[in-house]
Design a protein around this motif. Structure first.
Motif, short mmCIF file in Angstrom:
data_model
loop_
_atom_site.label_atom_id
_atom_site.label_comp_id
_atom_site.label_asym_id
_atom_site.label_seq_id
_atom_site.Cartn_x
_atom_site.Cartn_y
_atom_site.Cartn_z
N ALA A 81 -4.21 -1.18 -6.27
CA ALA A 81 -3.87 -1.03 -4.86
C ALA A 81 -3.19 -2.29 -4.33
O ALA A 81 -2.17 -2.21 -3.61
CB ALA A 81 -5.14 -0.73 -4.05
N ALA A 82 -3.75 -3.48 -4.68
CA ALA A 82 -3.14 -4.73 -4.21
C ALA A 82 -1.77 -4.95 -4.83
O ALA A 82 -0.84 -5.45 -4.17
CB ALA A 82 -4.06 -5.91 -4.54
N GLY A 83 -1.62 -4.56 -6.09
CA GLY A 83 -0.31 -4.70 -6.74
C GLY A 83 0.75 -3.86 -6.05
O GLY A 83 1.88 -4.31 -5.83
N LEU A 84 0.39 -2.62 -5.70
CA LEU A 84 1.35 -1.75 -5.03
C LEU A 84 1.62 -2.20 -3.59
O LEU A 84 2.77 -2.25 -3.15
CB LEU A 84 0.83 -0.30 -5.03
N LEU A 85 0.56 -2.52 -2.86
CA LEU A 85 0.71 -2.85 -1.44
C LEU A 85 1.30 -4.24 -1.23
O LEU A 85 2.28 -4.41 -0.49
CB LEU A 85 -0.65 -2.74 -0.74
N LEU A 86 0.72 -5.24 -1.88
CA LEU A 86 1.14 -6.63 -1.65
C LEU A 86 2.16 -7.09 -2.68
O LEU A 86 3.15 -7.75 -2.33
CB LEU A 86 -0.09 -7.55 -1.68
N GLY A 87 1.90 -6.78 -3.96
CA GLY A 87 2.79 -7.25 -5.01
C GLY A 87 4.19 -6.69 -4.90
O GLY A 87 5.19 -7.42 -5.02
N LYS A 88 4.28 -5.39 -4.67
CA LYS A 88 5.61 -4.77 -4.53
C LYS A 88 6.36 -5.35 -3.35
O LYS A 88 7.55 -5.68 -3.43
CB LYS A 88 5.46 -3.25 -4.36
N PHE A 89 5.68 -5.47 -2.22
CA PHE A 89 6.32 -5.99 -1.01
C PHE A 89 6.83 -7.41 -1.24
O PHE A 89 7.99 -7.71 -0.97
CB PHE A 89 5.34 -5.96 0.15
N ALA A 90 5.95 -8.27 -1.74
CA ALA A 90 6.35 -9.67 -1.94
C ALA A 90 7.43 -9.80 -3.01
O ALA A 90 8.40 -10.55 -2.85
CB ALA A 90 5.12 -10.51 -2.33
N GLY A 91 7.28 -9.05 -4.11
CA GLY A 91 8.25 -9.16 -5.21
C GLY A 91 9.63 -8.67 -4.81
O GLY A 91 10.64 -9.33 -5.12
N ILE A 92 9.70 -7.53 -4.11
CA ILE A 92 11.01 -7.00 -3.71
C ILE A 92 11.62 -7.86 -2.62
O ILE A 92 12.84 -8.12 -2.62
CB ILE A 92 10.87 -5.54 -3.27
N ALA A 93 10.80 -8.32 -1.66
CA ALA A 93 11.34 -9.16 -0.58
C ALA A 93 11.92 -10.45 -1.15
O ALA A 93 13.05 -10.85 -0.82
CB ALA A 93 10.25 -9.46 0.43
N PHE A 94 11.17 -11.12 -2.03
CA PHE A 94 11.67 -12.36 -2.63
C PHE A 94 12.86 -12.07 -3.55
O PHE A 94 13.84 -12.82 -3.57
CB PHE A 94 10.56 -13.06 -3.41
#
Length: 599
Positions: free
Chosen positions: A322-335
């Protein structure tokens, strides 16, 4: 192609969601035990003593889903040869964003699970579900502009390819050398038929099925077969000969309708469209409305009783997914979006703002199809699978909610250019007067004190601009006292080569050869790859991209002036600063010029 993809994927989201809910209801009903029992029912083929058997879930996951991945291969092949993936500037940003959107979620997951029983599930949160994402963007409506959809589609294609490579490399346990050699032989046979230009569908179907069986038996996941075969399918722009031939056959049918003429017309029209596009057109509805929903029905059923949910709340596997999808995806794609833009590696389609990009990054955390697919490969224990699936459902739901909130906030702060009710409002009233007068920075042909000045906002890949070009050239030859000004207005989401061509023209302008490049580009509209642009520049003895940031800024200034002047398509003309509303033929433009000459 892109718009058709949007319609199909977005339209199938309700079916996919319905199949997911049905699987959850089934697994949590009084007959929940029958869910797993049904999908573990074995079915197979028998050839004498040989038996090939799989349970129903594996027939779906390894068999039907091969068609899904075959379609991904077709899309990759099309986009690389004719679409946005052939433009390295438009590809660079979503490609790096996709990579970031895989590395960061995997790192987040491993931070909670490294060394534990769930460590092998690091691949679960890396994938984005294209169908659900596009379906949500359709609900967002005008808050999500077309360029953002194009950006996210490119990102999703790169994401899918990387996910399939990860499945093939990291989720293959044992290899059978004889079966692998058989797969290689069958692949060589398919490549030989392709090289010999033998296009017999039954031969490819038989060889493809054999390749799938051999790959499955070898231990390599057959998803690799699907995408590989899809990439091998030919895609091409129809030649002038094929288009003319098709037109002649249709004309013959119109003049003298009969069965022979109808068959010949159908054959020639079909030949004018590449096999890749025909297969996408035929298979996309089957994949989106049948195969993927059946996959969801077979895999999304997870028990959601009190004990299971209590375990999931404290499970590092569910929390990591859940954290990977919610936070990891957001941070990774934004950066991953910010970095290539900051370093000048590429450009974005259209005039996107960060509110839109961050909303797109958030909804990209909706991981479903490929995530469920990897759960089945990563874990054998049913309890661990259930925890991972709950993490997928929770992370995807929270990602959808966060994306909706970000789009809403971006809208409220002016981060988009049209209200959601725009479709119901009267048509936009466009300015009639040129916002930025002709100045020393413009590209001008003709005398500085001309009585008549024609300003064209054009796109080097636009066919209508191509048709207007000889009309203006003839006008300039007959009326040298008329001044012609060209300003860039590349339609980025429709013409992927328009921006590179505009940049090459600006590069030529640095060497004083703008108009020579301008004429060359319009004379070669179907040949605007980077290699073509470099060749044209070499012929003119100029550099195509000597100062990329400066050239990008120059094109952007023209686009901004065009937007301010009410330009929404190409070509758009202004005669003596007033929008020209007539036809784009020689006689109509001649009349407008004569009227403009009158005091």
């Amino acid at each position: 192609m892109v718009r058709r993809f949007f319609r199909t994927e977005a339209g199938s989201t309700s079916v996919l969601l319905g199949a997911t809910l049905l699987a959850l209801l089934w697994a949590n009903s009084p007959w929940g035990d029958t869910y797993e029992a049904f999908w573990h029912t074995r079915m197979g083929l028998t050839f004498g003593e040989a038996v090939f058997s799989l349970d129903l879930r594996h027939w779906v996951n390894d068999g039907l889903m091969a068609v899904f991945f075959f379609l991904i291969g077709l899309e990759v092949s099309y986009e690389v040869r004719l679409g946005q993936l052939r433009d390295r500037r438009l590809l660079a940003v979503p490609a790096v964003a996709a990579l970031g959107g895989m590395l960061v979620p995997a790192a987040v997951y491993l931070a909670l699970n490294a060394g534990g029983p769930g460590a092998g599930g690091w691949g679960v949160p890396i994938a984005t579900d294209t169908a659900f994402v596009l379906g949500l963007l359709a609900m967002v409506g005008a808050r999500c502009p077309e360029p953002l959809r194009a950006f996210l589609l490119t990102l999703a294609i790169v994401d899918d390819v990387l996910a399939i490579i990860i499945i093939a490399v990291f989720y293959t346990e044992e290899l059978s050398v004889p079966a692998l050699l058989s797969a290689v032989v069958l692949l060589v046979a398919i490549l030989t038929l392709r090289r010999l230009k033998i296009w017999r569908a039954p031969a490819y179907i038989v060889l493809g099925f054999g390749l799938w069986v051999a790959t499955l038996e070898s231990g390599v996941h057959p998803t690799l077969v699907g995408i590989g075969l899809g990439i091998l399918v030919f895609v091409y722009v129809p030649s002038e000969y094929k288009l003319l031939s098709a037109g002649e056959a249709v004309q013959e049918l119109t003049n003298e309708p009969n069965a022979r003429a109808a068959r010949e017309a159908a054959r020639r029209v079909r030949a004018a469209v590449s096999v890749n596009e025909r297969l996408q057109f035929q298979l996309h509805p089957w994949s989106s409305y049948e195969i993927v929903p059946i996959f969801a029905l077979a895999n999304a059923g997870v028990r959601l009783d009190g004990e299971t949910l209590r375990q999931a709340v404290t499970s590092p596997i569910a929390i990591g997914v859940a954290a990977g999808l919610l936070l990891g995806k957001f941070a990774g794609i934004a950066f991953g979006t910010w970095l290539p833009l900051r370093l000048g590696w590429g450009v974005l389609p259209g005039n996107l703002v960060w509110g839109q990009l961050l909303g797109g990054a958030a909804v990209s955390g909706i991981g479903f199809t490929v995530s469920l697919f990897i759960v089945d490969l990563a874990f054998d224990d049913q309890a661990i699978q259930n925890q991972a699936k709950i993490g997928i459902l929770a992370g995807s739901a929270l990602s959808a909610l966060s994306g909706w909130i970000i789009f809403r906030l971006a809208w409220d702060r002016g981060g988009v250019c049209a209200p959601p009710e725009a479709a119901a409002e009267p048509p936009e009233t466009l300015p009639e007067v040129l916002s930025v007068p002709v100045g020393p920075d413009d590209h001008v042909r003709g005398p500085a004190k001309a009585k008549v000045t024609i300003v064209e906002y054009g796109d080097f890949e636009c066919p209508y601009c191509g048709r207007l070009h000889p009309v203006l050239e003839e006008l300039r030859a007959r009326r040298p006292e008329v001044r012609i000004v060209f300003r860039h207005f590349p339609l980025r989401t429709i013409h992927p080569r328009a921006v590179p061509a505009a940049l090459a023209a600006e590069g030529a302008a640095r060497g004083g050869r703008f108009w020579e490049m301008h004429d060359t580009l319009f004379s070669n509209q179907r040949f605007l790859t980077d290699a073509d642009l470099r060749r044209y520049a070499a012929e003119l003895d100029v550099e195509p991209w000597p100062d990329l940031p400066g050239q990008l800024a120059r094109v952007a200034r023209d686009e901004e002036s065009g937007q301010a002047s009410g330009v929404r398509g190409t070509p758009t003309l202004f005669i003596n600063g007033v929008r020209y509303q007539g036809a784009l033929d020689r006689a109509s433009i001649d009349r407008a010029v004569k009227e403009a000459e009158q005091p």
